[in-house]
Every structure is written in structure tokens, then in C-alpha cells.
Design an enzyme around this catalytic site. Sequence first.
Site, PDB file in Angstrom:
ATOM      1  N   ASN A  18     -30.473  32.500 -19.597  1.00 32.34           N
ATOM      2  CA  ASN A  18     -29.661  32.415 -18.372  1.00 32.34           C
ATOM      3  C   ASN A  18     -28.370  33.193 -18.550  1.00 32.34           C
ATOM      4  O   ASN A  18     -27.819  33.290 -19.640  1.00 32.34           O
ATOM      5  CB  ASN A  18     -29.401  30.947 -17.989  1.00 32.34           C
ATOM      6  CG  ASN A  18     -28.128  30.399 -18.588  1.00 32.34           C
ATOM      7  OD1 ASN A  18     -27.028  30.614 -18.071  1.00 32.34           O
ATOM      8  ND2 ASN A  18     -28.258  29.711 -19.718  1.00 32.34           N
ATOM      9  N   LYS A  77     -17.793  22.059 -27.711  1.00 27.89           N
ATOM     10  CA  LYS A  77     -19.170  22.571 -27.795  1.00 27.89           C
ATOM     11  C   LYS A  77     -19.150  23.988 -28.341  1.00 27.89           C
ATOM     12  O   LYS A  77     -18.464  24.856 -27.802  1.00 27.89           O
ATOM     13  CB  LYS A  77     -19.823  22.546 -26.409  1.00 27.89           C
ATOM     14  CG  LYS A  77     -21.273  23.017 -26.407  1.00 27.89           C
ATOM     15  CD  LYS A  77     -21.968  22.646 -25.121  1.00 27.89           C
ATOM     16  CE  LYS A  77     -23.389  23.157 -25.088  1.00 27.89           C
ATOM     17  NZ  LYS A  77     -24.090  22.751 -23.851  1.00 27.89           N
ATOM     18  N   ASN A  98     -21.730  33.762 -21.056  1.00 29.51           N
ATOM     19  CA  ASN A  98     -21.748  34.496 -19.788  1.00 29.51           C
ATOM     20  C   ASN A  98     -20.401  34.583 -19.082  1.00 29.51           C
ATOM     21  O   ASN A  98     -20.335  35.005 -17.939  1.00 29.51           O
ATOM     22  CB  ASN A  98     -22.791  33.860 -18.862  1.00 29.51           C
ATOM     23  CG  ASN A  98     -24.153  33.798 -19.536  1.00 29.51           C
ATOM     24  OD1 ASN A  98     -24.625  34.802 -20.052  1.00 29.51           O
ATOM     25  ND2 ASN A  98     -24.741  32.622 -19.583  1.00 29.51           N
ATOM     26  N   THR A  99     -19.334  34.140 -19.734  1.00 28.25           N
ATOM     27  CA  THR A  99     -17.980  34.323 -19.201  1.00 28.25           C
ATOM     28  C   THR A  99     -17.238  35.221 -20.183  1.00 28.25           C
ATOM     29  O   THR A  99     -17.076  34.836 -21.353  1.00 28.25           O
ATOM     30  CB  THR A  99     -17.263  32.953 -19.055  1.00 28.25           C
ATOM     31  OG1 THR A  99     -17.969  32.172 -18.089  1.00 28.25           O
ATOM     32  CG2 THR A  99     -15.818  33.117 -18.609  1.00 28.25           C
ATOM     33  N   PHE A 115     -21.173  30.134 -15.067  1.00 26.14           N
ATOM     34  CA  PHE A 115     -20.392  28.989 -14.540  1.00 26.14           C
ATOM     35  C   PHE A 115     -20.346  28.977 -13.008  1.00 26.14           C
ATOM     36  O   PHE A 115     -19.282  28.828 -12.397  1.00 26.14           O
ATOM     37  CB  PHE A 115     -18.954  28.998 -15.080  1.00 26.14           C
ATOM     38  CG  PHE A 115     -18.814  28.638 -16.533  1.00 26.14           C
ATOM     39  CD1 PHE A 115     -19.848  28.043 -17.249  1.00 26.14           C
ATOM     40  CD2 PHE A 115     -17.621  28.893 -17.209  1.00 26.14           C
ATOM     41  CE1 PHE A 115     -19.708  27.708 -18.593  1.00 26.14           C
ATOM     42  CE2 PHE A 115     -17.465  28.564 -18.552  1.00 26.14           C
ATOM     43  CZ  PHE A 115     -18.513  27.974 -19.240  1.00 26.14           C
ATOM     44  N   ASN A 145     -24.618  25.573 -28.055  1.00 23.23           N
ATOM     45  CA  ASN A 145     -24.911  26.245 -26.793  1.00 23.23           C
ATOM     46  C   ASN A 145     -26.072  27.234 -27.003  1.00 23.23           C
ATOM     47  O   ASN A 145     -26.698  27.238 -28.058  1.00 23.23           O
ATOM     48  CB  ASN A 145     -23.638  26.961 -26.301  1.00 23.23           C
ATOM     49  CG  ASN A 145     -23.518  26.913 -24.794  1.00 23.23           C
ATOM     50  OD1 ASN A 145     -24.472  27.254 -24.091  1.00 23.23           O
ATOM     51  ND2 ASN A 145     -22.374  26.488 -24.293  1.00 23.23           N
ATOM     52  N   SER A 170     -20.233  29.321 -23.972  1.00 22.34           N
ATOM     53  CA  SER A 170     -21.199  29.978 -23.083  1.00 22.34           C
ATOM     54  C   SER A 170     -21.026  31.486 -23.204  1.00 22.34           C
ATOM     55  O   SER A 170     -19.899  31.981 -23.194  1.00 22.34           O
ATOM     56  CB  SER A 170     -20.979  29.543 -21.634  1.00 22.34           C
ATOM     57  OG  SER A 170     -21.365  28.212 -21.476  1.00 22.34           O
TER      58      SER A 170
HETATM   59  C1  LIG Z   1     -29.934  27.314 -16.987  1.00 22.17           C
HETATM   60  C2  LIG Z   1     -28.960  26.825 -18.024  1.00 22.17           C
HETATM   61  C3  LIG Z   1     -27.631  26.618 -17.688  1.00 22.17           C
HETATM   62  C4  LIG Z   1     -26.715  26.165 -18.655  1.00 22.17           C
HETATM   63  N1  LIG Z   1     -25.412  25.939 -18.294  1.00 22.17           N
HETATM   64  C5  LIG Z   1     -24.550  25.414 -19.207  1.00 22.17           C
HETATM   65  C6  LIG Z   1     -23.206  25.095 -18.839  1.00 22.17           C
HETATM   66  O1  LIG Z   1     -22.786  25.253 -17.686  1.00 22.17           O
HETATM   67  N2  LIG Z   1     -22.390  24.592 -19.808  1.00 22.17           N
HETATM   68  C7  LIG Z   1     -22.808  24.374 -21.097  1.00 22.17           C
HETATM   69  O2  LIG Z   1     -22.021  23.890 -21.920  1.00 22.17           O
HETATM   70  N3  LIG Z   1     -24.084  24.654 -21.453  1.00 22.17           N
HETATM   71  C8  LIG Z   1     -24.938  25.160 -20.544  1.00 22.17           C
HETATM   72  N4  LIG Z   1     -26.245  25.428 -20.915  1.00 22.17           N
HETATM   73  C9  LIG Z   1     -26.649  25.220 -22.343  1.00 22.17           C
HETATM   74  C10 LIG Z   1     -27.341  23.881 -22.546  1.00 22.17           C
HETATM   75  O3  LIG Z   1     -26.455  22.810 -22.256  1.00 22.17           O
HETATM   76  C11 LIG Z   1     -27.824  23.749 -23.997  1.00 22.17           C
HETATM   77  O4  LIG Z   1     -26.711  23.783 -24.863  1.00 22.17           O
HETATM   78  C12 LIG Z   1     -28.802  24.857 -24.393  1.00 22.17           C
HETATM   79  O5  LIG Z   1     -29.640  25.197 -23.311  1.00 22.17           O
HETATM   80  C13 LIG Z   1     -29.679  24.447 -25.575  1.00 22.17           C
HETATM   81  O6  LIG Z   1     -30.467  23.319 -25.270  1.00 22.17           O
HETATM   82  P1  LIG Z   1     -32.012  23.435 -24.817  1.00 22.17           P
HETATM   83  O7  LIG Z   1     -32.691  24.340 -25.783  1.00 22.17           O
HETATM   84  O8  LIG Z   1     -32.549  22.024 -24.845  1.00 22.17           O
HETATM   85  O9  LIG Z   1     -32.001  23.997 -23.418  1.00 22.17           O
HETATM   86  C14 LIG Z   1     -27.163  25.896 -19.979  1.00 22.17           C
HETATM   87  C15 LIG Z   1     -28.515  26.106 -20.301  1.00 22.17           C
HETATM   88  C16 LIG Z   1     -29.415  26.563 -19.351  1.00 22.17           C
HETATM   89  C17 LIG Z   1     -30.850  26.763 -19.741  1.00 22.17           C
END
Ligand SMILES: Cc1cc2nc3c(=O)[nH]c(=O)nc-3n(C[C@H](O)[C@H](O)[C@H](O)COP(=O)(O)O)c2cc1C
Length: 354
Positions: A110, A213, A174-175, A114, A242, A172
Amino acid sequence: MSVLADFALPFLRCLDPEKAHNMTLAALKAGLGPKAFADEDGRLVTKVWDMYFPSPIGLSAGFDKNAEVADAMLDTGLGFVEVGSITPKAQDGNPKPRIFRLPKDGGVINRLGFNNKGMHVAAKNLAHRYSSGIVGVNLGKNKTTEDAASDYAVGAEKLSPFADYLVINVSSPNTPGLRALQDKDELANLVIATLEARDKAMGEKRKPPLLVKIAPDLNSDDLSDIASLTLDMNIDGLIVSNTTISRPDSLKDKKTAEETGGLSGKPLMELSTDVLADVYKRTGGKIPLIGVGGVASGQDAYRKIRAGASLVQLYSALVYHGPSLIPRIKRELSECLSKDGFENVGQAVGADHR
Ligand SMILES: Cc1cc2nc3c(=O)[nH]c(=O)nc-3n(C[C@H](O)[C@H](O)[C@H](O)COP(=O)(O)O)c2cc1C
């Protein structure tokens, strides 16, 4: 447990991932989400930061960016839900498409950036919750804000009253410039500003613990800095991790893997668990850690716990398996604990290091 899981999932998987996500949120808001039976398993109840979590399995940030469906997700049987990332002002995020599935790998990329409706909308939603389940609030900064510390402080002041715990998200990908805030001095500034704002907002009331995080792509020096800062500044916990900007060679969805953004799901399991174990060792097991990245089974959750996680979160696996995964993970985790002779989650935390 089956409205979304059994009937809607194959349909949702045919859609563009972001459309499928928005339909899922709409169904949850309409009360169509699955409801878990009250199946308290004493083995899974765990106490962290003086709070009792009915299970250590939680939803990670990004699923419920505007805190619209926290209670509906708790109803599916999760032990806690983290909402956000929430920025002070509303922002659109990056151009679409910006979420990509890697089905052969069980991964997701992704680059949302934000997208969220801002802290005022989130606060309103949190003020109208119907359950008392545990909800963490994950704070981000607006893309155009130069003084990052002020954004985290403003967010903490507004949202602390609704948060069981707060998260500073500096990881993250993406910022632009966000991950540079993991640097020791930058992070110390952010933590001081956020703690001040939280304390001002809460006065004599209970103050939500503050977590940071982190990314899975930090080098050994960065991790050493973050570990000592966490211990020195009494940061209450770390979330590891993350998404990653790396792309393992083993990925099968080669074309999609070229998309810019953070990779999550199965391909992140090894890397994020290695970093988790490393952080646990560096902090001497003194700081509660939330392990996240690639969890898709009770066995995966158990690996995170043995590596040092007091709590575990997931997101991407729900994209592939739907909410019926949650009771399965809890059942499997309970079996793993009992097989190894642990009476509860707490006894297994960090077991690999003993
Ligand atoms: C579509 C998407 C959006 C995400 N948005 C955020 C976010 O806004 N803030 C954040 O701290 N992590 C965000 N994450 C990261 C997840 O919270 C997590 O740390 C990461 O996906 C690893 O866990 P997973 O493998 O179970 O998905 C996002 C992940 C995905 C897939």
C-alpha cells in the site's frame, strides 16, 4: 460468524482492494459484521499496562483509519483494536490505485499516504462508541506539516481522552520524511511534545500509555538508539513493525512487487519477527512489545509471543481470510500454549530467549 466471511469474501476479492475495503467498512457500520460468541479462554487473557486484554490478538492500524468500526471489529472476537493513523487535518492521501494484492505471496503493498478525515471526525466517532473494549489510537502527521512534533502533540491533546493507549507512528513509508523521525533526537522531541500534550489533556485522569511504532527496515545502530531512548524516556511500549520497503527475492508476484509502497502480510513475517526478537533483547524484556507483521495463524502469533511480544496484531491476513480467521487464530494459539505447558500468554512472552 459468517456474513462477511462466507458469502461476501469471494466477491470482495474480485474487486479493487480499496473498493472492497470500503464495502467492508460500510457493512460493518451497518451492523452486518460477524459476532463472536463470548468464548473467554482464560489462557488468552493477559494483563499489559494495567489493562486486561481478553486475548492478545488485536487489529493493527490502517484498517479503521477514522475510528468508525472499532466496536464492530471488537465484536468479531478481537482482544483490542488500534484505529488510525489519524492526522490533525483531513487529507486525501496519494492518487489511486494505491493498494495492491500479492495473492501468490499472501502479501499486500500500500501507498495510501495517511488518507483520513482528521482528528475531529475521529474524536466524534470515538465519543459515540457502544462498547468498552480496548482501543488504541495511532497518531500520524499531515503531509505538509513541517513541525512534526506539533502535529503529534495536537493529535495527543485531542484524542487522549478516547484512547486506551496512544501510538506515535513514525514508520509509514508513504509520507515523505516520516521515517527520518525515528532518528534519536527527532524521536526524543516528538515523545516529549506528545507526553506534555497528553498530560495536559488528561490532568488527574488516567493517562494512556505511549507507544512508538517502528519500521522493520532499521539498521542495528538505529535499533540500538531506539532501545536506549525507550528505556531512558520511559516510553511504555514499542510496536514492531510497520510495513517494509524491502522486497524479498522469494516474492512470486514479481510484477506487483514493483509497485512503490510498504509491503505487508506473509512476506513480512520473518523480517518483522527478527526485528521484534532483536528489540526484545536490546530492551531486556522490560518494555511491552506489540508484534505485528505477517501473522496469519495461531502458530504465527505464538512465534511472535515467544520472540518477545506481549500482544500481537494483524491486518493483511484478514484481507485473504476474512474475520473467521480470528476465532481460528485464538484456538490455535491456545493449543500452542497448552502443548508447551504454558498456563497463560504472559508465561510464554520471550520464551525463546530463556
Ligand atoms: C492497507 C494498509 C494500510 C495501513 N495503514 C497504516 C496506518 O495508517 N498506520 C500504521 O501505523 N500502519 C498502517 N499499516 C500497517 C499495519 O498496521 C501493519 O503494521 C502492517 O500491515 C503489518 O501487519 P500485517 O502483515 O498483519 O498486515 C497499514 C497496512 C495496510 C496493509
